[in-house]
Design an enzyme around this catalytic site. Structure first.
Site, PDB file in Angstrom:
ATOM      1  N   LYS A 100     103.070   0.106  38.380  1.00 11.59           N
ATOM      2  CA  LYS A 100     102.131   0.956  37.645  1.00 11.59           C
ATOM      3  C   LYS A 100     100.856   1.197  38.455  1.00 11.59           C
ATOM      4  O   LYS A 100     100.329   2.320  38.496  1.00 11.59           O
ATOM      5  CB  LYS A 100     101.792   0.312  36.301  1.00 11.59           C
ATOM      6  CG  LYS A 100     102.968   0.251  35.345  1.00 11.59           C
ATOM      7  CD  LYS A 100     102.583  -0.442  34.041  1.00 11.59           C
ATOM      8  CE  LYS A 100     103.777  -0.481  33.077  1.00 11.59           C
ATOM      9  NZ  LYS A 100     103.440  -1.161  31.807  1.00 11.59           N
TER      10      LYS A 100
ATOM     11  N   SER B 286     103.814  -0.830  26.190  1.00 14.56           N
ATOM     12  CA  SER B 286     102.633  -0.864  27.053  1.00 14.56           C
ATOM     13  C   SER B 286     101.754   0.373  26.918  1.00 14.56           C
ATOM     14  O   SER B 286     100.690   0.431  27.538  1.00 14.56           O
ATOM     15  CB  SER B 286     103.060  -1.040  28.514  1.00 14.56           C
ATOM     16  OG  SER B 286     103.834   0.058  28.947  1.00 14.56           O
TER      17      SER B 286
END
Length: 816
Positions: free
Chosen positions: A739, A696
């Site tokens: 996140k 990611s």
């Protein structure tokens, strides 16, 4: 051949032997001896059984009575030849012969002189050979006298310890003046190996022979004294045991006379009564009664007594057949969950659904729940709330760091100090067959040479198998099917797939600032005020003070750090009260800064992204979400890429892909074509001691490299996440909620996300959506356009503009 022994002869026989031994004939018949060595000047009885040996004795007795006695090297030889004999033997005279009814002979021989084989005369009907005399070498010295006395002394001590040596030997040895004769007497009477005796016979020097005899006597004396010591200890223990038995019998008689009975028998009767009162399954009861019968037959001092006693005590303490009745009230369950936990609406709804199904089935067991989330978000307390809701007993065991399978299954009874595994011990502590059993830190089990505890948990957490769970210590089937198992973990990555497949995973995310504020006001502040001996009426903490603590003194997904900081404030207040302050203590922002000191977390994002080559990424860890700074630096070189920061293989490949995309789009980025031919690039992810991996960070690495080569800093309020392909596509990622919450905690205002993750925005709290702007992208060009605030980067290649969800719009996307 027989064992040498002390034999006496008449003076006439001794005179005859002396006359015969004054001069040996040229040839002597040879009598082979097995396992026997005859020494000069010693008397030895022999048993003769072989036909040719019998003939030899008959001929010798009918002649001059002299013969050669030579020991056989190989005892297995039936008819020993010259090669089977030692070279050195003893010339001897036959004193007596007795013929036994079975045809064998018994003879008494006296050794005369040491001789060596000089030649072979005849082999049939028996061996006849020529011999050379080997006289003793004697040198009268003080050392020889000392050796003689030492041998006499030690031999006398050995006679006192050895039952097979008569006491007359001690007097005989003391009266022997000739050192050679003394050595022969000692060697012929001790039970030594044939090789040792033969070696003594072959030593011509009397001093050396006495020294060898002295060493042998010293060795034998040590062995005999050690044996005597052992015998004395054994005898002492036997006497002690007999004394204890006698005293126990007297005590038993006294107790019976007083009407008190036998304490051991009373204990066994009590144990039998406890076992009889249990609702044991048939096979368990059979084993328990069998072991109890064995225990009754054993004396209390037996080593196995305590082992069986402990085993039966474990069986008697387990809650066989004892259960609590489930009380499943969904309204009350919601009230309990709301009282114990702030927010967590989706988790609470999932638990209520689980209880609803259990109510319809009539049983809450069978399903295995696993709460997964960062530390401090309430996983353990949720298990306690479920137990309160069902009114079941609650037990907890932690398997974090467990590497031994026996911790789960127990040790077998053959081991010293064996005991059941943690599962059985937890059931015993709960005193119920259907408790709520919380297995904490499931993701932190290990494995080594002692076994794999995760594999042992497969049977425990499988409703189809745990009906007959068998602990190694009990070695009995135990029903775990009625237990409601709840597991907790920080991440599912380290849980084996077969074990994970047996559980229903419920994810818990980190808390927002508003949620932390609510938890602090409702739970943490009252708890810490009470824990520090303060009164709620005298100490208050303002909302602004709590928000300041959350923002500048903690950075976590849970609330454990927040609780510690609140405890710090309460300690300061407690000190103030203890020093005599009687007024009301109000903790505001000013007092927080004064008591907690300088801020621990500040807005470092703006400072670290001020230079080109730095981009802010978002990461998901076992402790929740976190921001990740990707740094790129260039220097003179040939286009090589260096990657540091303890990155995993996937993350290193993401860096390679990011560099490849930037190099292939230098013209679009406004970078000279030969820039990479003249520069090397170093990509580093700080916190190098922490392992990192995952795809990611691809868009963040590409943005950092593009910022470096363009010389343009990335927008300081921007965080990003997404997997990057070589063609520049941005793919979906996981852990979006964590996140995004990390971006909010770090003070970011905008977050770049893959367009494919748009549906995940429904899980974002409304508070977070009000504060953050979400930018949905499909390509890296869109990411760079936002990062550098240059729309031409997105439109120059025919790429559509990114989708921007402002803070207010993002808040409205959350369904009611």
């Amino acid at each position: 051949m027989t064992e040498p022994e002390l034999v006496t002869i008449t003076p006439e026989e001794q005179q005859q032997a002396d006359e015969l031994g004054q001069e040996l004939p040229a040839a002597l018949p040879v009598l082979p001896l097995k396992e026997t060595v005859v020494f000069p000047e010693s008397m030895t009885p022999l048993a003769i059984g072989q036909e040719r040996s019998i003939k030899l004795i008959d001929d010798v007795v009918g002649g001059d009575r002299l013969l050669a006695l030579v020991t056989v090297r190989n005892d297995e030889a039936e008819a020993p030849g010259w090669d089977d004999l030692y070279e050195i033997g003893t010339a001897a005279v036959v004193h007596k012969m007795i013929r036994v009814p079975d045809g064998t002979l018994r003879v008494l021989v006296q050794g005369l002189r040491r001789i060596r084989v000089g030649g072979h005369v005849a082999d049939d009907p028996y061996l006849i050979g020529e011999f050379v005399e080997l006289p003793d070498h004697v040198e009268e010295t003080k050392e020889l006298e000392a050796l003689t006395r030492n041998v006499q002394n030690m031999f006398g001590r050995i006679i006192g310890l050895v039952p097979y040596l008569p006491e007359e030997l001690q007097l005989a040895a003391a009266n022997v003046d000739d050192p050679s004769a003394l050595a022969s007497l000692v060697a012929s009477t001790l039970r030594l190996k044939t090789e040792e005796k033969q070696k003594l016979l072959e030593i011509v020097d009397v001093k050396e022979r006495l020294r060898s005899v002295s060493l042998i006597l010293n060795r034998e004396l040590e062995v005999l004294e050690l044996g005597t010591k052992i015998q004395s200890q054994v005898q002492s223990e036997l006497e002690k045991g007999q004394r204890e038995f006698f005293l126990r019998q007297q005590m038993k008689a006294i107790q019976e006379e007083l009407g008190e009975g036998d304490a051991e028998q009373a204990e066994l009767e009590e144990l039998r009564g406890r076992i009889a009162s249990l609702e044991l399954p048939e096979d368990v009861e059979k084993v328990a009664l069998r072991e109890l019968s064995r225990l009754e037959r054993l004396p209390a001092a037996a080593a196995e007594y305590s082992v069986i006693r402990t085993y039966l005590d474990w069986i008697a303490t387990l809650p066989w057949g004892k259960t609590t009745e489930d009380k499943i009230d969904l309204v009350r369950a919601r009230e309990v969950l709301d009282a114990d936990h702030f927010d967590l609406e989706k988790v609470k709804d999932r638990i209520i659904e689980f209880l609803a199904v259990s109510k319809l089935r009539g049983d809450a067991s069978g399903q295995i729940l696993c709460f997964v989330g960062p530390p401090g978000v309430g996983k353990t307390s949720l298990g306690q709330s479920i137990a309160r809701t069902l009114e079941r007993k609650f037990a907890r065991l932690s398997v974090g760091g467990v590497r031994d399978e026996a911790e789960i299954r127990g040790h077998r009874r053959t081991y010293i100090g064996a005991m059941p595994g943690s599962i059985i011990r937890a059931i015993r502590d709960a005193e119920s067959m259907n408790p709520v059993l919380l297995i904490d830190e499931l993701d932190k089990m290990g494995a080594d040479f002692r076994g794999d505890p995760a594999s042992a948990m497969l049977e425990v957490l499988d409703p189809e198998q745990n009906k007959t769970f068998r602990d190694h210590y009990l070695d009995l089937p135990f029903d775990l099917s009625k237990v409601l198992f709840i597991c907790t973990a920080n991440t599912i990555d380290t849980i084996p797939a077969p074990l994970l497949d047996r559980m229903d995973v419920i994810s818990l995310s980190g808390y927002t600032e508003d949620e932390k504020l609510g938890i602090a006001k409702r739970y943490l502040v009252p708890k810490q005020i009470e824990a520090h001996g303060l009164a709620v009426e005298r100490v208050t903490i303002s909302d602004k003070a709590l928000r300041l603590v959350i923002r500048e003194y903690t950075r976590e997904a849970g609330v454990r750090g927040l609780e510690r900081r609140i405890a710090d404030l309460c300690r300061k207040a407690a000190r103030k009260v203890a020093e005599g302050y009687e007024g009301r203590i109000r903790i505001d922002e000013r007092r927080v800064r004064a008591w907690l000191g300088a801020r621990r977390y500040s807005g470092e994002v703006r400072r670290r992204t001020a230079d080109p080559g730095v981009a802010t990424g978002l990461a998901y860890t076992a402790a929740g979400g976190d921001v990740l700074f990707i740094e790129a630096q260039g220097y003179a070189g040939k286009g090589r890429l260096t990657i540091t920061g303890q990155l995993g293989e996937v993350m290193q490949e993401s860096a390679q892909a990011a560099l490849s995309w930037v190099r292939s789009h230098t013209e679009q980025l406004g970078v000279p074509v030969d820039w990479f031919a003249q520069h090397d690039i170093h990509v580093h992810v700080p916190a190098g001691a922490v392992p990192k991996d995952g795809p990611s960070a691809g868009v963040t690495m590409a943005t950092a490299i593009a910022s470096l080569v363009r010389g343009t800093p990335v927008a300081p309020d921007l965080g990003m996440t997404g997997e990057l392909t070589l063609t520049g596509r941005v793919l979906a990622i996981g852990g979006l909620r964590e996140k995004v919450l990390a971006a909010q905690r770090a003070g970011l205002k905008r977050v770049v996300l893959p367009h494919e993750n748009e549906h995940d925005l429904e899980d974002i709290p409304a508070e977070t959506k009000r504060e953050l702007e979400f930018i949905l992208v499909d390509s890296i060009e869109q990411v760079l356009a936002v990062a550098f605030d240059e729309s031409t980067l997105a439109s120059g290649n025919g790429t559509a503009a990114p989708i921007v969800l402002p803070a207010a719009a993002a808040a409205r996307t959350r369904p009611a």
